[in-house]
Design a protein around this motif. Structure first.
Motif, PDB file in Angstrom:
ATOM      1  N   ILE A   7    -102.424  59.527 -28.435  1.00 56.39           N
ATOM      2  CA  ILE A   7    -103.344  58.451 -28.098  1.00 56.39           C
ATOM      3  C   ILE A   7    -104.443  58.989 -27.199  1.00 56.39           C
ATOM      4  CG2 ILE A   7    -103.594  56.234 -26.907  1.00 56.39           C
ATOM      5  CD1 ILE A   7    -100.845  55.478 -27.832  1.00 56.39           C
ATOM      6  N   SER A   8    -105.683  58.687 -27.551  1.00 58.41           N
ATOM      7  CA  SER A   8    -106.843  59.053 -26.727  1.00 58.41           C
ATOM      8  C   SER A   8    -107.358  57.811 -26.026  1.00 58.41           C
ATOM      9  CB  SER A   8    -107.961  59.653 -27.593  1.00 58.41           C
ATOM     10  OG  SER A   8    -107.555  60.853 -28.200  1.00 58.41           O
ATOM     11  N   ILE A   9    -107.409  57.862 -24.699  1.00 54.22           N
ATOM     12  CA  ILE A   9    -107.984  56.782 -23.895  1.00 54.22           C
ATOM     13  C   ILE A   9    -109.389  57.204 -23.495  1.00 54.22           C
ATOM     14  CG2 ILE A   9    -107.768  55.338 -21.848  1.00 54.22           C
ATOM     15  CD1 ILE A   9    -105.495  54.948 -23.807  1.00 54.22           C
ATOM     16  N   ILE A  10    -110.352  56.308 -23.688  1.00 57.38           N
ATOM     17  CA  ILE A  10    -111.757  56.611 -23.392  1.00 57.38           C
ATOM     18  C   ILE A  10    -112.243  55.730 -22.240  1.00 57.38           C
ATOM     19  CG2 ILE A  10    -114.127  56.584 -24.290  1.00 57.38           C
ATOM     20  CD1 ILE A  10    -112.907  57.073 -27.080  1.00 57.38           C
ATOM     21  N   ASP A  15     -96.457  60.985 -22.696  1.00 57.34           N
ATOM     22  CA  ASP A  15     -96.810  62.406 -22.667  1.00 57.34           C
ATOM     23  C   ASP A  15     -97.901  62.786 -23.658  1.00 57.34           C
ATOM     24  OD1 ASP A  15     -95.005  62.975 -20.637  1.00 57.34           O
ATOM     25  OD2 ASP A  15     -93.362  63.365 -22.045  1.00 57.34           O
ATOM     26  N   ASP A  16     -97.862  62.207 -24.857  1.00 60.12           N
ATOM     27  CA  ASP A  16     -98.787  62.631 -25.911  1.00 60.12           C
ATOM     28  C   ASP A  16    -100.088  61.835 -25.814  1.00 60.12           C
ATOM     29  OD1 ASP A  16     -99.753  64.046 -28.021  1.00 60.12           O
ATOM     30  OD2 ASP A  16     -98.474  63.126 -29.542  1.00 60.12           O
ATOM     31  N   MET A  17    -100.814  62.073 -24.728  1.00 61.66           N
ATOM     32  CA  MET A  17    -102.016  61.299 -24.435  1.00 61.66           C
ATOM     33  C   MET A  17    -103.150  62.222 -23.997  1.00 61.66           C
ATOM     34  SD  MET A  17    -102.528  58.217 -21.647  1.00 61.66           S
ATOM     35  CE  MET A  17    -102.925  59.362 -20.305  1.00 61.66           C
ATOM     36  N   GLU A  18    -104.329  61.899 -24.445  1.00 65.89           N
ATOM     37  CA  GLU A  18    -105.549  62.615 -24.076  1.00 65.89           C
ATOM     38  C   GLU A  18    -106.485  61.612 -23.397  1.00 65.89           C
ATOM     39  OE1 GLU A  18    -108.434  65.170 -26.816  1.00 65.89           O
ATOM     40  OE2 GLU A  18    -108.514  63.038 -27.322  1.00 65.89           O
ATOM     41  N   TYR A  19    -107.190  62.078 -22.379  1.00 63.92           N
ATOM     42  CA  TYR A  19    -108.111  61.208 -21.653  1.00 63.92           C
ATOM     43  C   TYR A  19    -109.525  61.759 -21.806  1.00 63.92           C
ATOM     44  CZ  TYR A  19    -109.719  58.132 -17.838  1.00 63.92           C
ATOM     45  OH  TYR A  19    -110.357  57.176 -17.080  1.00 63.92           O
ATOM     46  N   VAL A  20    -110.434  60.916 -22.331  1.00 62.56           N
ATOM     47  CA  VAL A  20    -111.830  61.308 -22.551  1.00 62.56           C
ATOM     48  C   VAL A  20    -112.713  60.463 -21.627  1.00 62.56           C
ATOM     49  CG1 VAL A  20    -113.711  61.491 -24.221  1.00 62.56           C
ATOM     50  CG2 VAL A  20    -111.337  61.872 -24.957  1.00 62.56           C
ATOM     51  N   HIS A  66    -105.634  67.962 -13.680  1.00 59.90           N
ATOM     52  CA  HIS A  66    -105.269  67.319 -14.950  1.00 59.90           C
ATOM     53  C   HIS A  66    -106.169  67.802 -16.098  1.00 59.90           C
ATOM     54  CE1 HIS A  66    -102.655  64.368 -12.928  1.00 59.90           C
ATOM     55  NE2 HIS A  66    -103.576  64.347 -11.984  1.00 59.90           N
ATOM     56  N   GLU A  67    -106.821  68.908 -15.890  1.00 64.57           N
ATOM     57  CA  GLU A  67    -107.811  69.374 -16.870  1.00 64.57           C
ATOM     58  C   GLU A  67    -107.196  69.663 -18.234  1.00 64.57           C
ATOM     59  OE1 GLU A  67    -109.396  70.292 -12.780  1.00 64.57           O
ATOM     60  OE2 GLU A  67    -107.468  70.540 -13.802  1.00 64.57           O
ATOM     61  N   ASP A  68    -105.889  69.874 -18.297  1.00 64.88           N
ATOM     62  CA  ASP A  68    -105.257  70.183 -19.575  1.00 64.88           C
ATOM     63  C   ASP A  68    -105.227  68.978 -20.512  1.00 64.88           C
ATOM     64  OD1 ASP A  68    -103.487  68.946 -17.762  1.00 64.88           O
ATOM     65  OD2 ASP A  68    -101.742  69.644 -18.880  1.00 64.88           O
ATOM     66  N   ARG A  69    -105.386  67.770 -19.983  1.00 72.93           N
ATOM     67  CA  ARG A  69    -105.374  66.592 -20.853  1.00 72.93           C
ATOM     68  C   ARG A  69    -106.581  65.689 -20.662  1.00 72.93           C
ATOM     69  NH1 ARG A  69    -101.280  62.067 -18.648  1.00 72.93           N
ATOM     70  NH2 ARG A  69    -101.401  62.449 -16.409  1.00 72.93           N
ATOM     71  N   VAL A  70    -107.603  66.185 -19.974  1.00 77.66           N
ATOM     72  CA  VAL A  70    -108.823  65.406 -19.753  1.00 77.66           C
ATOM     73  C   VAL A  70    -110.015  66.151 -20.330  1.00 77.66           C
ATOM     74  CG1 VAL A  70    -110.370  64.355 -18.059  1.00 77.66           C
ATOM     75  CG2 VAL A  70    -107.897  64.384 -17.634  1.00 77.66           C
ATOM     76  N   GLY A  96    -117.387  59.280 -27.184  1.00 81.27           N
ATOM     77  CA  GLY A  96    -116.005  59.547 -26.822  1.00 81.27           C
ATOM     78  C   GLY A  96    -115.087  59.538 -28.032  1.00 81.27           C
ATOM     79  N   ILE A  97    -115.308  58.617 -28.955  1.00 78.47           N
ATOM     80  CA  ILE A  97    -114.487  58.556 -30.174  1.00 78.47           C
ATOM     81  C   ILE A  97    -114.648  59.842 -30.979  1.00 78.47           C
ATOM     82  CG2 ILE A  97    -114.175  57.380 -32.396  1.00 78.47           C
ATOM     83  CD1 ILE A  97    -115.082  54.786 -30.912  1.00 78.47           C
ATOM     84  N   ARG A  98    -115.879  60.317 -31.083  1.00 78.71           N
ATOM     85  CA  ARG A  98    -116.120  61.554 -31.846  1.00 78.71           C
ATOM     86  C   ARG A  98    -115.501  62.765 -31.152  1.00 78.71           C
ATOM     87  NH1 ARG A  98    -121.440  58.935 -32.302  1.00 78.71           N
ATOM     88  NH2 ARG A  98    -121.622  58.078 -34.426  1.00 78.71           N
ATOM     89  N   MET A  99    -115.436  62.743 -29.825  1.00 88.25           N
ATOM     90  CA  MET A  99    -114.817  63.837 -29.068  1.00 88.25           C
ATOM     91  C   MET A  99    -113.300  63.803 -29.159  1.00 88.25           C
ATOM     92  SD  MET A  99    -117.039  63.675 -25.518  1.00 88.25           S
ATOM     93  CE  MET A  99    -115.866  64.724 -24.645  1.00 88.25           C
ATOM     94  N   ALA A 100    -112.733  62.630 -29.360  1.00 83.35           N
ATOM     95  CA  ALA A 100    -111.287  62.435 -29.258  1.00 83.35           C
ATOM     96  C   ALA A 100    -110.539  63.140 -30.381  1.00 83.35           C
ATOM     97  CB  ALA A 100    -110.970  60.942 -29.268  1.00 83.35           C
TER      98      ALA A 100
END
Length: 256
Positions: free
Chosen positions: A3-6, A29-34, A55-59, A76-80
């Protein structure tokens, strides 16, 4: 399910750290932050950098000029890289540390394309005072034609759906979310699921709740309904407003 949170931001130095902390506190755990900043000039960029340190590994963070929130969300959607897209606006908070886990579990269990839930509007000066309770209720396509829509920041949507059905229409300054939701829920034949839980707290005073911008929102909503052939369009807009009345009643008489 990744899941990507923007979060998008422009000159939100007073609130951006609260939003970031609520996302980074998630136990999923399986989350990305944009984070997409529009080249803020008030110190927001510096605050963001401090808040994401470690937190740079998931941001993924970018700060550059844009033409408004919807262009930033599209960026952000295109980056995710996640399978699912969710939003946490810079004035808001994800409801609890377990929220994204609950969303992911329901999406995996149902195989839905689009999940929405409930949200709270809180007083900007007193974050513990609930002003509105947005209870989404069950989805039905006919309700969309009658002005009903879920609360935008409670929506978690498959990224491939967004790329197929279309991103936010940047010609709208306030109602691009209305147009996107009407398109997805009325036109796109998606598998839609309702999670009857709070997933967000939103400060009153954002674009859609700012009294100074109500006139512009009225005209943009009318434009959306005209574009989908809803008739009479003014009645649809009035019904959209009527769906909100119970939210204030719930907050006033039923507490938090």
């Amino acid at each position: 399910m990744k899941i990507s949170i923007i979060t998008t931001c422009f000159n939100r130095t007073d609130t951006i750290c609260d939003a970031i902390e609520s996302v980074l506190a998630q136990d999923y755990d399986d989350m990305e932050y944009v984070i997409v900043d529009g080249a803020s000039t008030d110190g927001s960029v510096e605050r963001i950098r401090r808040a994401i340190e470690g937190h740079e590994d998931r941001v993924r963070f970018v700060s550059e000029p844009d033409h408004g929130m919807y262009e930033a969300i599209n960026k952000g959607i295109r980056m995710a890289s996640g399978e699912v897209i969710g939003l946490c606006h810079s004035d808001d908070f994800i409801y609890a540390g377990y929220t994204v886990s609950r969303v992911a579990a329901r999406m995996e269990a149902t195989g839905c394309d689009f999940l929405y839930a409930d949200g709270l509007f809180v007083d900007g000066a007193d974050l513990h005072r609930v002003v509105r309770k947005w209870i989404g209720g069950r989805y039905a396509r006919w309700k969309v034609r009658c002005g009903w829509l879920p609360l935008h920041p409670t929506c978690y949507i498959k990224r491939d759906v967004m790329m197929r059905c279309g991103l936010y229409d940047e010609t709208y300054r306030i109602a691009a979310d209305t147009k996107l939701l009407v398109n997805y829920l009325y036109n796109c034949s998606l598998k839609v699921e309702y999670l009857p839980e709070y997933v967000t707290r939103m400060r009153m005073g954002g674009m859609s709740t700012d009294p100074r911008r109500r006139r512009q929102m009225w005209h943009e909503d009318i434009r959306v309904y005209e574009s989908y052939g809803f008739s009479p369009v003014v009645l649809t807009k009035l019904m959209k407003m009527a769906w909100k009345v119970p939210q204030f009643i719930l907050a006033k008489f039923m507490g938090q």
